[in-house]
Enzyme design. Structure first.
Site, PDB file in Angstrom:
ATOM      1  N   PRO A  10       0.967  -1.090   0.052  1.00 24.69           N
ATOM      2  CA  PRO A  10      -0.031   0.039  -0.007  1.00 24.69           C
ATOM      3  C   PRO A  10       0.878   1.315  -0.050  1.00 24.69           C
ATOM      4  CG  PRO A  10      -0.235  -1.015   2.225  1.00 24.69           C
ATOM      5  CD  PRO A  10       0.567  -1.996   1.244  1.00 24.69           C
ATOM      6  N   ASN A  11       0.222   2.317  -0.793  1.00 27.46           N
ATOM      7  CA  ASN A  11       1.101   3.763  -0.889  1.00 27.46           C
ATOM      8  C   ASN A  11       2.175   3.651  -1.845  1.00 27.46           C
ATOM      9  OD1 ASN A  11      -1.232   4.727   0.822  1.00 27.46           O
ATOM     10  ND2 ASN A  11      -0.267   3.806   2.463  1.00 27.46           N
ATOM     11  N   ARG A  18       4.997  11.019  -2.602  1.00 30.28           N
ATOM     12  CA  ARG A  18       4.729  10.832  -1.387  1.00 30.28           C
ATOM     13  C   ARG A  18       5.893  11.053  -0.241  1.00 30.28           C
ATOM     14  NH1 ARG A  18       4.712   4.542   1.301  1.00 30.28           N
ATOM     15  NH2 ARG A  18       4.008   5.205   3.349  1.00 30.28           N
ATOM     16  N   TYR A  23      11.336   8.957   1.144  1.00 30.48           N
ATOM     17  CA  TYR A  23      11.108   8.010   0.030  1.00 30.48           C
ATOM     18  C   TYR A  23      11.628   8.360  -1.146  1.00 30.48           C
ATOM     19  CZ  TYR A  23       7.652   5.896   3.366  1.00 30.48           C
ATOM     20  OH  TYR A  23       7.072   5.418   4.229  1.00 30.48           O
ATOM     21  N   ASN A  74       8.125  -5.295  -0.750  1.00 30.03           N
ATOM     22  CA  ASN A  74       7.977  -4.363   0.368  1.00 30.03           C
ATOM     23  C   ASN A  74       6.536  -4.303   0.735  1.00 30.03           C
ATOM     24  OD1 ASN A  74       7.740  -1.870   1.729  1.00 30.03           O
ATOM     25  ND2 ASN A  74       9.052  -0.767   0.489  1.00 30.03           N
ATOM     26  N   ALA A  77       2.910  -0.504   4.865  1.00 32.17           N
ATOM     27  CA  ALA A  77       2.312  -0.764   6.346  1.00 32.17           C
ATOM     28  C   ALA A  77       1.728  -2.100   6.874  1.00 32.17           C
ATOM     29  CB  ALA A  77       1.114   0.489   6.690  1.00 32.17           C
ATOM     30  N   HIS A  80       3.762  -4.235   9.190  1.00 33.61           N
ATOM     31  CA  HIS A  80       3.520  -4.178  10.762  1.00 33.61           C
ATOM     32  C   HIS A  80       2.343  -4.667  11.213  1.00 33.61           C
ATOM     33  CE1 HIS A  80       6.843  -1.708   9.676  1.00 33.61           C
ATOM     34  NE2 HIS A  80       6.040  -0.669   8.879  1.00 33.61           N
ATOM     35  N   ASP A  87       1.876 -15.506   7.204  1.00 31.41           N
ATOM     36  CA  ASP A  87       1.261 -17.052   6.962  1.00 31.41           C
ATOM     37  C   ASP A  87       1.489 -17.427   5.182  1.00 31.41           C
ATOM     38  OD1 ASP A  87       0.544 -17.405   9.615  1.00 31.41           O
ATOM     39  OD2 ASP A  87      -1.589 -17.205   9.066  1.00 31.41           O
ATOM     40  N   GLU A  98      12.584  -9.362   2.177  1.00 26.79           N
ATOM     41  CA  GLU A  98      11.741  -8.195   2.817  1.00 26.79           C
ATOM     42  C   GLU A  98      12.614  -6.743   2.423  1.00 26.79           C
ATOM     43  OE1 GLU A  98      11.019  -8.410   7.035  1.00 26.79           O
ATOM     44  OE2 GLU A  98      10.154  -6.302   7.045  1.00 26.79           O
ATOM     45  N   HIS A 100      12.731  -2.497   2.763  1.00 27.60           N
ATOM     46  CA  HIS A 100      12.002  -1.236   3.045  1.00 27.60           C
ATOM     47  C   HIS A 100      12.954  -0.121   2.680  1.00 27.60           C
ATOM     48  CE1 HIS A 100       8.801  -3.072   5.290  1.00 27.60           C
ATOM     49  NE2 HIS A 100       9.848  -3.886   5.949  1.00 27.60           N
ATOM     50  N   ILE A 101      12.408   0.945   2.120  1.00 21.76           N
ATOM     51  CA  ILE A 101      13.105   2.124   1.540  1.00 21.76           C
ATOM     52  C   ILE A 101      13.823   2.912   2.683  1.00 21.76           C
ATOM     53  CG2 ILE A 101      12.751   4.116   0.076  1.00 21.76           C
ATOM     54  CD1 ILE A 101      10.476   2.686  -1.092  1.00 21.76           C
ATOM     55  N   SER A 102      12.877   3.167   3.587  1.00 21.68           N
ATOM     56  CA  SER A 102      13.616   3.952   4.755  1.00 21.68           C
ATOM     57  C   SER A 102      14.044   3.011   5.740  1.00 21.68           C
ATOM     58  CB  SER A 102      12.509   5.018   5.211  1.00 21.68           C
ATOM     59  OG  SER A 102      11.423   3.940   5.896  1.00 21.68           O
ATOM     60  N   ARG A 107      12.470   5.288  12.730  1.00 24.84           N
ATOM     61  CA  ARG A 107      11.174   6.158  12.630  1.00 24.84           C
ATOM     62  C   ARG A 107      10.532   5.590  13.935  1.00 24.84           C
ATOM     63  NH1 ARG A 107       8.868   5.295   6.952  1.00 24.84           N
ATOM     64  NH2 ARG A 107       7.637   7.146   7.654  1.00 24.84           N
ATOM     65  N   ARG A 111       6.661   1.250  13.700  1.00 21.68           N
ATOM     66  CA  ARG A 111       7.264   0.490  12.392  1.00 21.68           C
ATOM     67  C   ARG A 111       8.419  -0.300  12.800  1.00 21.68           C
ATOM     68  NH1 ARG A 111       5.082   3.721   8.283  1.00 21.68           N
ATOM     69  NH2 ARG A 111       4.613   5.870   9.191  1.00 21.68           N
TER      70      ARG A 111
HETATM   71  C1  DQA Z   1       8.013   1.393   4.330  1.00 26.51           C
HETATM   72  C2  DQA Z   1       7.985   1.570   5.613  1.00 26.51           C
HETATM   73  C3  DQA Z   1       6.749   1.277   6.214  1.00 26.51           C
HETATM   74  O1  DQA Z   1       6.718   1.465   7.562  1.00 26.51           O
HETATM   75  C4  DQA Z   1       5.961   2.399   5.628  1.00 26.51           C
HETATM   76  O2  DQA Z   1       4.285   1.824   6.139  1.00 26.51           O
HETATM   77  C5  DQA Z   1       5.703   2.228   4.127  1.00 26.51           C
HETATM   78  C6  DQA Z   1       6.938   2.178   3.521  1.00 26.51           C
HETATM   79  C7  DQA Z   1       9.422   1.645   3.463  1.00 26.51           C
HETATM   80  O3  DQA Z   1       9.736   1.019   2.404  1.00 26.51           O
HETATM   81  O4  DQA Z   1      10.270   2.345   4.050  1.00 26.51           O
HETATM   82  O5  DQA Z   1       4.623   2.290   3.513  1.00 26.51           O
HETATM   83  O6  DQA Z   1       7.886   0.019   3.874  1.00 26.51           O
END
Ligand code: DQA
Length: 140
Positions: A10-11, A18, A23, A74, A77, A80, A87, A98, A100-102, A107, A111
């Site tokens: 998502p997002n 964003r 990001y 990735n 959210a 978390h 599963d 896995e 994550h960009i950040s 943070r 997270r």
């Molecule tokens: C994220 C970190 C997550 O906490 C956040 O909800 C995202 C992006 C990252 O790539 O840093 O949507 O997965």
């Protein structure tokens, strides 16, 4: 030919627009062009899927998880919050990295926990979009 899929949750369709201070300013579509260019001489097929819907992410994991060679995930959210995602990863055969960009550990504390980490083959956090590149290199 290695088959690798990048799955963004998502997002992440909003990348580039964003919170660019967190990001970055690149869209994922532009980044995919760069990534495919980088690995053009490698024996690898790179596919990209993004969804804002948890169930669609599960469906995609089930669909690719028995015949792809690698999944780079990735989950945004849902990382978390989603036991269902963990599963699904446990239930498939393809290894999941896995990403994550950040650096989520720098943070908010919500997270800091990931349902994905304990079922992932490895974790790449905080290297920006470069993390996806590193994950492809690992699978190669
Ligand atoms: C994220 C970190 C997550 O906490 C956040 O909800 C995202 C992006 C990252 O790539 O840093 O949507 O997965």
């Amino acid at each position: 030919m290695l088959r690798i899929i990048i799955i963004n949750g998502p997002n992440l369709n909003l990348l580039g627009r964003r919170e660019p201070e967190i990001y970055g300013e690149d869209t994922f579509e532009d980044f995919m062009i760069h990534l495919k260019g980088k690995f053009v001489d490698s024996d690898v097929e790179l596919t990209y899927f993004q969804s804002n819907h948890e169930g669609e992410l599960l469906d995609k994991l089930h669909e690719v998880g028995f015949h792809y060679d690698g999944i780079i995930l990735n989950a945004g959210a849902y990382t978390h919050t989603s036991v269902a995602l963990a599963d699904a990863i446990s239930g498939i055969e393809t290894p999941v990295i896995e990403v994550h960009i950040s650096n989520v550990h720098k943070r908010e504390s919500f997270r800091h926990h990931s349902y994905v980490s304990s079922v992932a083959e490895g974790i790449i956090i905080g290297f920006g979009l470069r993390g996806y590149e590193l994950a492809v290199e690992y699978f190669l």
